[in-house]
Design a protein around this motif. Structure first.
Motif, PDB file in Angstrom:
ATOM      1  N   ALA A  48      -0.599  -2.539  -0.853  1.00 34.19           N
ATOM      2  CA  ALA A  48      -0.012  -2.018   0.390  1.00 34.19           C
ATOM      3  C   ALA A  48       1.294  -1.274   0.154  1.00 34.19           C
ATOM      4  CB  ALA A  48       0.197  -3.153   1.381  1.00 34.19           C
ATOM      5  N   GLY A  49       2.154  -1.815  -0.742  1.00 30.19           N
ATOM      6  CA  GLY A  49       3.433  -1.174  -1.002  1.00 30.19           C
ATOM      7  C   GLY A  49       3.275   0.213  -1.599  1.00 30.19           C
ATOM      8  N   HIS A  50       2.331   0.341  -2.516  1.00 31.34           N
ATOM      9  CA  HIS A  50       2.089   1.634  -3.140  1.00 31.34           C
ATOM     10  C   HIS A  50       1.570   2.655  -2.121  1.00 31.34           C
ATOM     11  CE1 HIS A  50       1.996  -1.330  -6.371  1.00 31.34           C
ATOM     12  NE2 HIS A  50       2.214  -0.349  -7.242  1.00 31.34           N
ATOM     13  N   ILE A  51       0.619   2.209  -1.316  1.00 27.47           N
ATOM     14  CA  ILE A  51       0.022   3.121  -0.331  1.00 27.47           C
ATOM     15  C   ILE A  51       1.073   3.553   0.690  1.00 27.47           C
ATOM     16  CG2 ILE A  51      -1.721   3.327   1.490  1.00 27.47           C
ATOM     17  CD1 ILE A  51      -3.365   1.208  -0.132  1.00 27.47           C
ATOM     18  N   GLY A  52       1.852   2.588   1.198  1.00 27.83           N
ATOM     19  CA  GLY A  52       2.881   2.907   2.187  1.00 27.83           C
ATOM     20  C   GLY A  52       3.926   3.848   1.634  1.00 27.83           C
ATOM     21  N   GLU A  72      -0.745   5.726  -9.721  1.00 30.56           N
ATOM     22  CA  GLU A  72      -0.449   4.422 -10.340  1.00 30.56           C
ATOM     23  C   GLU A  72      -1.249   3.316  -9.660  1.00 30.56           C
ATOM     24  OE1 GLU A  72       3.271   1.266 -10.591  1.00 30.56           O
ATOM     25  OE2 GLU A  72       3.728   3.411 -10.338  1.00 30.56           O
ATOM     26  N   ALA A  73      -1.355   3.415  -8.317  1.00 26.81           N
ATOM     27  CA  ALA A  73      -2.103   2.400  -7.573  1.00 26.81           C
ATOM     28  C   ALA A  73      -3.594   2.451  -7.929  1.00 26.81           C
ATOM     29  CB  ALA A  73      -1.906   2.611  -6.075  1.00 26.81           C
ATOM     30  N   LEU A  74      -4.130   3.668  -8.140  1.00 28.54           N
ATOM     31  CA  LEU A  74      -5.534   3.791  -8.517  1.00 28.54           C
ATOM     32  C   LEU A  74      -5.814   3.093  -9.849  1.00 28.54           C
ATOM     33  CD1 LEU A  74      -6.333   7.526  -7.590  1.00 28.54           C
ATOM     34  CD2 LEU A  74      -7.349   5.502  -6.570  1.00 28.54           C
ATOM     35  N   GLU A  75      -4.901   3.233 -10.783  1.00 27.28           N
ATOM     36  CA  GLU A  75      -5.080   2.580 -12.085  1.00 27.28           C
ATOM     37  C   GLU A  75      -4.929   1.064 -11.974  1.00 27.28           C
ATOM     38  OE1 GLU A  75      -2.459   4.250 -14.959  1.00 27.28           O
ATOM     39  OE2 GLU A  75      -3.254   6.292 -14.736  1.00 27.28           O
ATOM     40  N   ARG A  76      -3.963   0.636 -11.165  1.00 29.00           N
ATOM     41  CA  ARG A  76      -3.663  -0.794 -11.070  1.00 29.00           C
ATOM     42  C   ARG A  76      -4.718  -1.548 -10.261  1.00 29.00           C
ATOM     43  NH1 ARG A  76       1.166  -3.979 -11.409  1.00 29.00           N
ATOM     44  NH2 ARG A  76       2.369  -2.129 -11.954  1.00 29.00           N
ATOM     45  N   ASP A  80     -10.082  -1.953  -5.449  1.00 28.34           N
ATOM     46  CA  ASP A  80      -9.613  -2.049  -4.060  1.00 28.34           C
ATOM     47  C   ASP A  80      -9.786  -0.679  -3.408  1.00 28.34           C
ATOM     48  OD1 ASP A  80      -7.820  -1.976  -1.716  1.00 28.34           O
ATOM     49  OD2 ASP A  80      -7.225  -3.962  -2.422  1.00 28.34           O
ATOM     50  N   PRO A  81     -10.474  -0.584  -2.256  1.00 29.07           N
ATOM     51  CA  PRO A  81     -10.688   0.731  -1.634  1.00 29.07           C
ATOM     52  C   PRO A  81      -9.416   1.376  -1.090  1.00 29.07           C
ATOM     53  CG  PRO A  81     -11.486  -1.010  -0.200  1.00 29.07           C
ATOM     54  CD  PRO A  81     -11.132  -1.665  -1.502  1.00 29.07           C
ATOM     55  N   GLY A  82      -8.399   0.564  -0.777  1.00 32.49           N
ATOM     56  CA  GLY A  82      -7.184   1.083  -0.148  1.00 32.49           C
ATOM     57  C   GLY A  82      -6.531   2.233  -0.888  1.00 32.49           C
ATOM     58  N   PRO A  83      -6.217   2.062  -2.186  1.00 35.20           N
ATOM     59  CA  PRO A  83      -5.577   3.169  -2.909  1.00 35.20           C
ATOM     60  C   PRO A  83      -6.430   4.432  -2.973  1.00 35.20           C
ATOM     61  CG  PRO A  83      -5.245   1.109  -4.075  1.00 35.20           C
ATOM     62  CD  PRO A  83      -6.225   0.831  -2.981  1.00 35.20           C
ATOM     63  N   ARG A  84      -7.743   4.266  -3.139  1.00 30.79           N
ATOM     64  CA  ARG A  84      -8.591   5.459  -3.226  1.00 30.79           C
ATOM     65  C   ARG A  84      -8.654   6.168  -1.871  1.00 30.79           C
ATOM     66  NH1 ARG A  84     -11.438   7.667  -7.215  1.00 30.79           N
ATOM     67  NH2 ARG A  84     -10.782   5.923  -8.529  1.00 30.79           N
ATOM     68  N   VAL A  85      -8.694   5.397  -0.789  1.00 29.74           N
ATOM     69  CA  VAL A  85      -8.633   6.003   0.544  1.00 29.74           C
ATOM     70  C   VAL A  85      -7.295   6.715   0.725  1.00 29.74           C
ATOM     71  CG1 VAL A  85      -8.506   5.489   3.014  1.00 29.74           C
ATOM     72  CG2 VAL A  85     -10.286   4.433   1.611  1.00 29.74           C
TER      73      VAL A  85
END
Length: 420
Positions: A48-52, A72-76, A80-85
């Protein structure tokens, strides 16, 4: 001594994220970025922190930094669909439609149950003008996200626009099951059923819809229109009267009740209805047209002449005022005036079927057979699928004793219009 409780890590994370979302909701993007950065550093194992932070950076116009954070979130968090979305949403938000379409496709491939990837993916494809690819995405959405209302509606509209009425009716039924409080599913379903000649089912569906959604004029109007197929002419009158009473500011109700009364032969009531409508909507051409048609239907030719003249005066771009006026004066035996008026109509509206038709009929009524032959031929040239252009021409030829030509013309009609 009062006992104190320390928040759990999960509670602390929830508070931190909520704190960041407050700034986001207020569109205070510098503050949001600061809070999301704190959230990302404090809870690096939560996406959530990365996406926000990426969203805040995007809103601040710092696109490269936003891409770095979401990358970075995609790699980590690959599962989880959130970062890709969020990654696709970055391209969408900056209106980079080519990148957005590609990224939404990637989301769908890895996380096929993410409805947003279909909805926004379709939007990106349409922004690129790639309408041919939209149908495949909608079809895939129907398989993977059947309960998403927006996608279900799009899926139904595809069959509707293709005029596949049995399939459209089935899909609109799924829309109603998915979102029973959405009027679109009822309106679309009823239209599909009506087009499929399933009038009883359409009628039952619209009756239910008018009860479920009493504040929706579109549904009531569709139900009233369906009443026009009813063998009992009074049924159509009752339905249109319901529309007019319930939605007095809807022009369709006034037009519909006037037409239904006229079809039922209740001319006095129709006159009263159209008078009420004209008081409410004095500048509507359709009402002036219906007013004149009503007089013509009752063979009140002087009134029809006056009303068609008013339509011509107020709405000179409407061919009906000229064509109807020509018929009205012709019916009163004033052939020269009819000829002048219909000639004016053809000159003004050379491609109008009704004008061409009455132009030929005016010559026919005056027994001006050469002119009638010429005019029916002109109609055949502009509207080759009109049977009257052949039968009228044949009648004019027959009147001059040109039987062979009349026979040939009817043979041509039979070949061109074999189903008539």
């Amino acid at each position: 001594m009062a006992e104190t409780f320390s928040p759990t890590p999960a509670e602390l994370a929830a508070r931190t994220f909520a704190f960041a979302r407050e700034a986001e909701a207020q569109k205070d993007w510098p503050q949001a970025l600061s809070r999301w950065t704190l959230a990302r550093r404090s809870f690096p194992d939560q996406p959530a922190g990365h996406i926000g932070a990426a969203v805040a950076l995007r809103e601040l116009g710092r696109h490269d930094e936003a891409e770095a954070v979401i990358g970075e979130a995609l790699e980590r968090f690959p599962n989880d669909p959130g970062p890709r979305v969020g990654w696709a949403a970055l391209a969408h938000g900056r209106r980079d439609w080519a990148a957005a379409a590609q990224r939404w496709e990637s989301v769908r491939a890895i996380f096929p149950a993410e409805a947003v990837a279909y909805v926004l993916g379709i939007a990106a494809l349409r922004a690129l003008g790639r309408e041919g690819e939209v149908q495949a995405v909608i079809e895939a959405a129907a398989a993977h996200c059947p309960k998403d209302p927006g996608l279900a509606i799009e899926h139904a509209r595809l069959a509707h626009s293709a005029a596949d009425w049995p399939e459209a009716a089935q899909r609109w039924e799924r829309v109603r099951a998915c979102v029973p409080n959405e009027p679109t599913g009822y309106a679309g379903g009823a239209q599909a059923l009506r087009q499929d000649s399933r009038f009883g089912e359409a009628d039952a569906l619209l009756r239910e819809a008018t009860e479920r959604f009493p504040d929706q004029p579109g549904l009531a109007i569709e139900w009233a229109r369906l009443g026009e197929h009813h063998s009992n002419l009074g049924e159509a009158v009752q339905r249109w009267e319901m529309v007019r009473q319930r939605f007095p500011d809807q022009l369709a109700g006034h037009v519909g009740v006037t037409q239904a009364l006229r079809e039922a032969g209740r001319f006095d009531e129709a006159e009263a209805a159209i008078a009420t409508a004209l008081d409410r909507f004095p500048d509507q051409a359709v009402l002036r047209f219906e007013h004149a048609v009503l007089a013509a239907a009752g063979a009140d030719w002087p009134a029809a002449e006056t009303r068609w003249a008013l339509l011509r005066e107020r709405f000179p771009e409407q061919p009906a005022g000229f064509v109807g006026g020509a018929v009205a004066v012709r019916e009163q035996g004033r052939h020269d005036e009819a000829e002048a008026l219909i000639g004016d109509a053809v000159a003004r509206f050379p491609n109008d079927l009704a004008a061409r038709m009455e132009h030929a009929r005016t010559a026919q009524f005056a027994a001006d057979w050469p002119a009638a032959i010429e005019r029916w031929a002109a109609l055949r040239e502009s509207h080759p699928d009109q049977l009257a252009a052949y039968t009228g021409g044949a009648a004019a030829l027959h009147a001059l004793g040109r039987l062979g030509e009349a026979d040939a013309l009817l043979a041509e009609a039979a070949a061109r219009l074999p189903d008539d």
